[in-house]
Design an enzyme around this catalytic site. Sequence first.
Site, PDB file in Angstrom:
ATOM      1  N   HIS A  85       0.459  -4.605   2.420  1.00 57.47           N
ATOM      2  CA  HIS A  85      -0.633  -4.840   3.373  1.00 57.47           C
ATOM      3  C   HIS A  85      -0.401  -6.087   4.232  1.00 57.47           C
ATOM      4  CE1 HIS A  85      -2.248  -7.543   0.134  1.00 57.47           C
ATOM      5  NE2 HIS A  85      -2.640  -8.243   1.179  1.00 57.47           N
ATOM      6  N   ASP A 145       1.081  -0.841  -3.049  1.00 55.90           N
ATOM      7  CA  ASP A 145       1.016  -2.000  -2.140  1.00 55.90           C
ATOM      8  C   ASP A 145       2.193  -2.941  -2.420  1.00 55.90           C
ATOM      9  OD1 ASP A 145       0.182  -3.842  -0.306  1.00 55.90           O
ATOM     10  OD2 ASP A 145      -1.573  -4.524  -1.436  1.00 55.90           O
ATOM     11  N   SER A 234      -2.725 -13.547  -0.696  1.00 58.62           N
ATOM     12  CA  SER A 234      -2.121 -12.478  -1.475  1.00 58.62           C
ATOM     13  C   SER A 234      -0.626 -12.349  -1.194  1.00 58.62           C
ATOM     14  CB  SER A 234      -2.838 -11.155  -1.177  1.00 58.62           C
ATOM     15  OG  SER A 234      -2.793 -10.884   0.210  1.00 58.62           O
TER      16      SER A 234
END
Length: 287
Positions: A85, A145, A234
């Site tokens: 992402h 992801d 992240s």
Amino acid sequence: MYIFLIGKNPFSHHPKSLILDINKVSILPSKCGEYENDRLTQGMTGIFEYPWMALVASSLEPNLEASFICAGSIIHEKYILTAAHCLKFANANAKVCVGEYNIKTDIDYEGLKYDLDCASPSQDIEVEETVIHPMFNKPERRQNDIALLKLKTPIDFTKNNAMAMCLPLSEKLRNLNVIGLDMIVAGWSRDNDKFTGEHIQSRIPVVDSSNCNRTGRTLSQNQFCAKDFCEIFSGGPVMRLSDVNHLALMVQYGIFGYGPSTCHDEIPAVYTNVAKYVDWILDRIKN
């Protein structure tokens, strides 16, 4: 403050026995995951504590200039492992920075005035190719992801602040049941979606997936649920000091995926289970 003993790492080379495919693993660096600290404390990290950390610069919207928006981990001299992402709108300006500690200082150092231990200059490297998992966001949003960044030039591992992260290569580590274990997550702190410059760490316990499912998020077998560490961006590694061929080395078991929209101690975050993607990672690097 949390403090727990993790033992001192006996420095050695990357183990290449007890693995599932020796031909694939031969492409990885001979040294990884060396960890010097006797114990981990909650909060600020040491300058040389996590030399495999990388800053990832990309774009969150089309046609925007790339900026540091995520973290990643060094797994090879030319590859960074991160979350898919983070690279949704990666463009020609995408780059990574390795060997960085505090992004607000020109020189990183620790010690006393007349006994300083200085880090090597950070390395800014342009990205040659982004490799996003072909099943990202399939069959559910935020699943698979995981992504790789192939660098245009190799990372210089002779610097004192750059080293590869170990992957869970052996059958034992790949099949490790992480539920109930404490992991370490580290990264650059953020404030209002901007890096503040400080490098911090935390211990996060892995909990049963039902703790995430009950908040409306459906986890696949390739994800795990653990305490949220919302103070960092992240994409960075979730690690644990592990016994690898009788050596204590830091192994990456997860990638920080996503958590609740606001910091909440009672709502855990979702992490990509790296052990489920080792073959995919090695195949992409080898090819």
